[in-house]
Design a protein around this motif. Structure first.
Motif, PDB file in Angstrom:
ATOM      1  N   GLU A 169     -28.065   8.287  18.024  1.00 15.42           N
ATOM      2  CA  GLU A 169     -27.443   9.642  18.364  1.00 15.42           C
ATOM      3  C   GLU A 169     -28.290  10.611  19.115  1.00 15.42           C
ATOM      4  O   GLU A 169     -29.256  11.281  18.312  1.00 15.42           O
ATOM      5  N   PRO A 170     -28.032  10.754  20.372  1.00 18.40           N
ATOM      6  CA  PRO A 170     -28.945  11.597  21.251  1.00 18.40           C
ATOM      7  C   PRO A 170     -28.371  12.982  21.160  1.00 18.40           C
ATOM      8  O   PRO A 170     -27.214  13.251  20.673  1.00 18.40           O
ATOM      9  N   ASP A 171     -29.228  13.997  21.741  1.00 13.20           N
ATOM     10  CA  ASP A 171     -28.742  15.534  21.542  1.00 13.20           C
ATOM     11  C   ASP A 171     -27.771  15.342  22.832  1.00 13.20           C
ATOM     12  O   ASP A 171     -26.734  16.296  23.100  1.00 13.20           O
ATOM     13  N   ILE A 172     -28.121  14.890  24.219  1.00 16.50           N
ATOM     14  CA  ILE A 172     -27.610  14.759  25.120  1.00 16.50           C
ATOM     15  C   ILE A 172     -27.213  13.545  25.718  1.00 16.50           C
ATOM     16  O   ILE A 172     -27.972  12.696  25.841  1.00 16.50           O
ATOM     17  N   LEU A 173     -25.972  13.422  25.616  1.00 12.58           N
ATOM     18  CA  LEU A 173     -25.355  11.971  26.284  1.00 12.58           C
ATOM     19  C   LEU A 173     -24.787  12.191  27.759  1.00 12.58           C
ATOM     20  O   LEU A 173     -24.147  13.025  28.085  1.00 12.58           O
ATOM     21  N   ILE A 174     -25.270  11.070  28.478  1.00 17.01           N
ATOM     22  CA  ILE A 174     -25.117  11.075  29.924  1.00 17.01           C
ATOM     23  C   ILE A 174     -24.060   9.853  30.157  1.00 17.01           C
ATOM     24  O   ILE A 174     -24.812   8.671  30.012  1.00 17.01           O
ATOM     25  N   MET A 175     -23.255   9.920  30.847  1.00 20.46           N
ATOM     26  CA  MET A 175     -22.673   8.843  31.190  1.00 20.46           C
ATOM     27  C   MET A 175     -21.813   8.662  32.507  1.00 20.46           C
ATOM     28  O   MET A 175     -21.393   9.548  32.898  1.00 20.46           O
ATOM     29  N   ASP A 176     -21.900   7.598  33.226  1.00 20.63           N
ATOM     30  CA  ASP A 176     -21.367   7.198  34.417  1.00 20.63           C
ATOM     31  C   ASP A 176     -20.040   6.354  34.319  1.00 20.63           C
ATOM     32  O   ASP A 176     -20.340   5.151  34.153  1.00 20.63           O
ATOM     33  N   GLU A 177     -18.938   6.849  34.338  1.00 21.38           N
ATOM     34  CA  GLU A 177     -17.863   6.309  33.776  1.00 21.38           C
ATOM     35  C   GLU A 177     -17.671   5.753  32.332  1.00 21.38           C
ATOM     36  O   GLU A 177     -18.822   5.551  31.905  1.00 21.38           O
ATOM     37  N   MET A 178     -16.705   5.867  31.611  1.00 21.56           N
ATOM     38  CA  MET A 178     -16.639   5.335  30.206  1.00 21.56           C
ATOM     39  C   MET A 178     -17.011   4.039  30.336  1.00 21.56           C
ATOM     40  O   MET A 178     -16.512   3.346  31.023  1.00 21.56           O
ATOM     41  N   ILE A 179     -17.888   3.554  29.211  1.00 22.79           N
ATOM     42  CA  ILE A 179     -18.040   2.091  29.289  1.00 22.79           C
ATOM     43  C   ILE A 179     -16.896   1.509  28.504  1.00 22.79           C
ATOM     44  O   ILE A 179     -16.726   2.029  27.351  1.00 22.79           O
ATOM     45  N   SER A 180     -16.405   0.524  29.010  1.00 23.13           N
ATOM     46  CA  SER A 180     -15.194  -0.138  28.445  1.00 23.13           C
ATOM     47  C   SER A 180     -15.509  -1.893  28.583  1.00 23.13           C
ATOM     48  O   SER A 180     -16.141  -2.052  29.539  1.00 23.13           O
ATOM     49  N   THR A 181     -15.334  -2.306  27.467  1.00 26.84           N
ATOM     50  CA  THR A 181     -16.026  -3.913  27.519  1.00 26.84           C
ATOM     51  C   THR A 181     -15.417  -4.691  26.529  1.00 26.84           C
ATOM     52  O   THR A 181     -14.723  -4.146  25.360  1.00 26.84           O
ATOM     53  N   GLY A 182     -15.472  -5.951  26.781  1.00 28.71           N
ATOM     54  CA  GLY A 182     -14.778  -6.962  25.527  1.00 28.71           C
ATOM     55  C   GLY A 182     -13.570  -7.262  25.952  1.00 28.71           C
ATOM     56  O   GLY A 182     -12.666  -6.615  26.451  1.00 28.71           O
ATOM     57  N   ASP A 183     -12.991  -7.867  24.895  1.00 27.93           N
ATOM     58  CA  ASP A 183     -11.399  -8.269  24.590  1.00 27.93           C
ATOM     59  C   ASP A 183     -10.722  -7.052  23.928  1.00 27.93           C
ATOM     60  O   ASP A 183     -11.335  -6.230  23.697  1.00 27.93           O
ATOM     61  N   LEU A 184      -9.454  -6.895  24.059  1.00 31.61           N
ATOM     62  CA  LEU A 184      -8.657  -5.933  23.735  1.00 31.61           C
ATOM     63  C   LEU A 184      -9.129  -5.293  22.333  1.00 31.61           C
ATOM     64  O   LEU A 184      -9.090  -3.951  22.090  1.00 31.61           O
ATOM     65  N   GLN A 185      -9.250  -6.187  21.275  1.00 33.48           N
ATOM     66  CA  GLN A 185      -9.726  -5.703  19.832  1.00 33.48           C
ATOM     67  C   GLN A 185     -11.071  -5.051  20.048  1.00 33.48           C
ATOM     68  O   GLN A 185     -11.198  -4.045  19.240  1.00 33.48           O
ATOM     69  N   PHE A 186     -11.738  -5.574  20.664  1.00 31.00           N
ATOM     70  CA  PHE A 186     -13.290  -4.845  20.879  1.00 31.00           C
ATOM     71  C   PHE A 186     -13.167  -3.415  21.514  1.00 31.00           C
ATOM     72  O   PHE A 186     -13.659  -2.565  21.084  1.00 31.00           O
ATOM     73  N   ILE A 187     -12.357  -3.523  22.634  1.00 31.96           N
ATOM     74  CA  ILE A 187     -12.169  -2.184  23.645  1.00 31.96           C
ATOM     75  C   ILE A 187     -11.897  -0.963  22.652  1.00 31.96           C
ATOM     76  O   ILE A 187     -12.310  -0.017  22.612  1.00 31.96           O
ATOM     77  N   GLU A 188     -10.797  -1.337  21.447  1.00 29.47           N
ATOM     78  CA  GLU A 188     -10.376  -0.400  20.841  1.00 29.47           C
ATOM     79  C   GLU A 188     -11.471   0.213  19.817  1.00 29.47           C
ATOM     80  O   GLU A 188     -11.895   1.313  19.585  1.00 29.47           O
ATOM     81  N   LYS A 189     -12.351  -0.896  19.294  1.00 33.87           N
ATOM     82  CA  LYS A 189     -13.515  -0.437  18.355  1.00 33.87           C
ATOM     83  C   LYS A 189     -14.480   0.201  19.121  1.00 33.87           C
ATOM     84  O   LYS A 189     -15.168   1.178  18.697  1.00 33.87           O
ATOM     85  N   ALA A 190     -14.811  -0.061  20.409  1.00 34.25           N
ATOM     86  CA  ALA A 190     -15.793   0.341  21.351  1.00 34.25           C
ATOM     87  C   ALA A 190     -15.616   1.848  21.520  1.00 34.25           C
ATOM     88  O   ALA A 190     -16.148   2.920  21.530  1.00 34.25           O
TER      89      ALA A 190
END
Lengths: 250, 268
Positions: A169-190
């Motif tokens: 858990e960082p203080d500052i989170l930097i993301m280039d597009e939301m990461i979405s990955t895996g099959d449907l069920q995993f996507i929900e969890k992610a």
């Protein structure tokens, strides 16, 4: 306490190619040769006078067309690019999700890679070991973790990388597009996991083309165009202006 | 545009020392490259020793036949020399490409570039340590004296590492900017090999050609490491030269590094 302060940030990329890179030309130039006419380094100004102030609680969405400077801006915030001229001050630990597989090695097992990735993110070996079981469980890779990562499918690769990268858990989170990955069920969890660490981070900076998501997550939106801030402010207003500009002026 | 010398110097020193803090990362990077090299091979890391044995064995056999000198005298000298030379030249040649191969890493995470240099010194030192097994075998087999002079290897290695760190960084930095130097340096390595006392002894040189050794830093550092291994004293002048290069060079290099450190990412 996390804080990001950018003042009149300019980032220029020298597009150095063979001829301007060659030492020979440089030498001729120093020696007073006339070849310098051919020596023209093209410079791309990726950011041009960006001012930005982010404090605890800020969730910044960065929108704009391809090549508008979104990723460059994220990398300035991550401390990768030093502005010249201009200044960038960043206080707080940064996690950059611009490449979540950094430090992972296809020849090694999943278990080893959990440790590798954790070390690259700045943990020590003890902390990495302690986190391993939870990461393994989240990735749902089971006995695959004993196999070298080159035997994984692309989806499995990403799942593991995601599980590890989101485990600190960082203080500052930097993301280039939301990461979405895996099959449907995993996507929900992610998604759930992602929202959790976004919630815990003091500052989030997210570059995205998904305007709906930007509106739902962010409390501040920055619209970049050709490296210049076109508009910054509350999500609805900026996104609306951006959408308005996108419609063809026929 | 030019910041004060003191600040530049400080930035350079910070850049070099900051990499040491990330020892876990360069430990992994260094080991990883070796692991890749021997992955899925039967002998695995034993190859480090075997390939050194083959090289040293072949060269000393061939050279003793060519130069008509006894193996007992030649083999330990050439063995140690060759292993040290391989260490040096591999570090130099690795440096020419390192910022390019690690570019993606620095584009996605803020970290001192010196981490790469530490990683490659570390990796090559592991290789060197494995090859030393061959040198030790030669020493024992041919009855080279083992004595207190052997301990000179510790300060000698320290000076070598300091030099490798700053020189490696400077080479890597210049090579990432001027890509032609990658080819130039790698082809000059052969010239350095011939002009450094790897296969020949410095006292064979006629007096008017002594400068080849005296002004060749590689030659100085070769003596610095080889003499202890062969149980001989390192000359005071060699110590002085090596220390001057290590520390004086570091001071100068820090100015250069501090000045251009922030530009490196744009050149990768």
């Amino acid at each position: 306490m996390a804080h990001i302060s950018l003042r009149q940030v300019v980032i220029e990329f020298p597009i150095v190619n063979g001829s301007s890179r060659s030492l020979q030309l440089r030498l001729y130039e120093v020696l007073g040769g006339k070849l310098s006419a051919r020596h023209s380094t093209v410079i791309v100004r990726a950011l041009d006078g960006v001012d930005l102030e982010l404090n605890d609680g800020d969730r910044l969405g960065i929108i704009g067309h391809n090549g508008s400077g979104k990723t460059t801006l994220l990398r300035v915030m991550a401390g990768v690019y030093q502005p010249r001229p201009g200044s960038a001050t960043v206080k707080g630990s940064v996690s950059s999700f611009t490449d979540i597989t950094l430090g992972m090695d296809p020849e090694s097992s999943g278990w080893d890679n959990i440790i590798f990735r954790c070390i690259f993110m700045g943990l020590n070996f003890g902390e990495a070991k302690r986190l391993s079981p939870a990461i393994a469980e989240f990735s749902e890779l089971g006995s695959y973790l004993d196999l070298p990562m080159r035997s994984y499918s692309t989806g499995m690769n990403l799942r593991l990388a995601f599980a590890i990268s989101t485990s600190i858990e960082p203080d500052i989170l930097i993301m280039d597009e939301m990461i979405s990955t895996g099959d449907l069920q995993f996507i929900e969890k992610a998604k759930q996991r992602l929202h959790e660490i976004i919630g815990k981070a003091n500052i989030l900076a997210l570059a995205s083309h998904d305007l709906q998501m930007v509106k739902s997550i962010c409390n501040k939106v920055l619209w970049l165009e050709h490296g210049v801030i076109k508009k910054i402010g509350p999500p609805d207003a900026v996104v609306e202006a951006y959408e308005g500009s996108a419609t063809p002026q026929a | 545009m030019w910041p004060s010398i003191k600040r530049v110097q400080f930035a350079g020193v910070t850049e070099l020392l900051d990499g040491a803090r990330h020892w876990r990362v360069w430990h992994l990077l260094g080991i990883q490259e070796l692991r890749h090299r021997y992955a899925r091979s039967r002998l695995g890391q034993l190859w480090l020793v075997v390939s050194a044995a083959i090289m040293v064995g072949a060269i000393s056999l061939a050279w003793s036949a060519l130069s008509n000198q006894p193996m007992a005298e030649l083999a330990p000298y050439i063995g140690a020399g060759f292993v040290i030379w391989t260490y040096f030249s591999q570090v130099i040649s690795d440096c020419t490409m390192i910022f390019i191969t690690h570019g993606n890493f620095y584009r996605n995470q803020k970290m001192a570039f010196s981490v790469s240099i530490y990683a490659l010194i570390y990796k090559n030192t592991i290789v060197f340590a494995h090859s030393l097994i061959i040198v030790v075998a030669l020493i024992l087999f041919f009855g080279v004296p083992v004595n207190w002079y052997d301990f000179q290897i510790i300060p000698a290695l320290l000076l070598t590492w300091i030099t490798m760190l700053w020189a490696g960084y400077v080479i890597a930095m210049i090579c990432v900017r001027y890509r032609d130097l990658i080819q130039l340096i790698n082809s000059w390595l052969l010239v350095l090999f011939i002009t450094s006392p790897v296969l020949w002894k410095p006292d064979l040189l006629p007096a008017h050609n002594r400068f080849i050794v005296d002004y060749n830093p590689i030659a100085q550092f070769m003596e610095l490491l080889r003499n202890p291994l062969l149980g001989e004293q390192v000359a005071a002048s060699t110590w002085l030269t090596a220390a001057a290069i290590a520390f004086g060079g570091a001071l100068l290099a820090c100015l250069l590094i501090g000045r251009y450190r922030d530009r490196v990412i744009f050149w990768t």
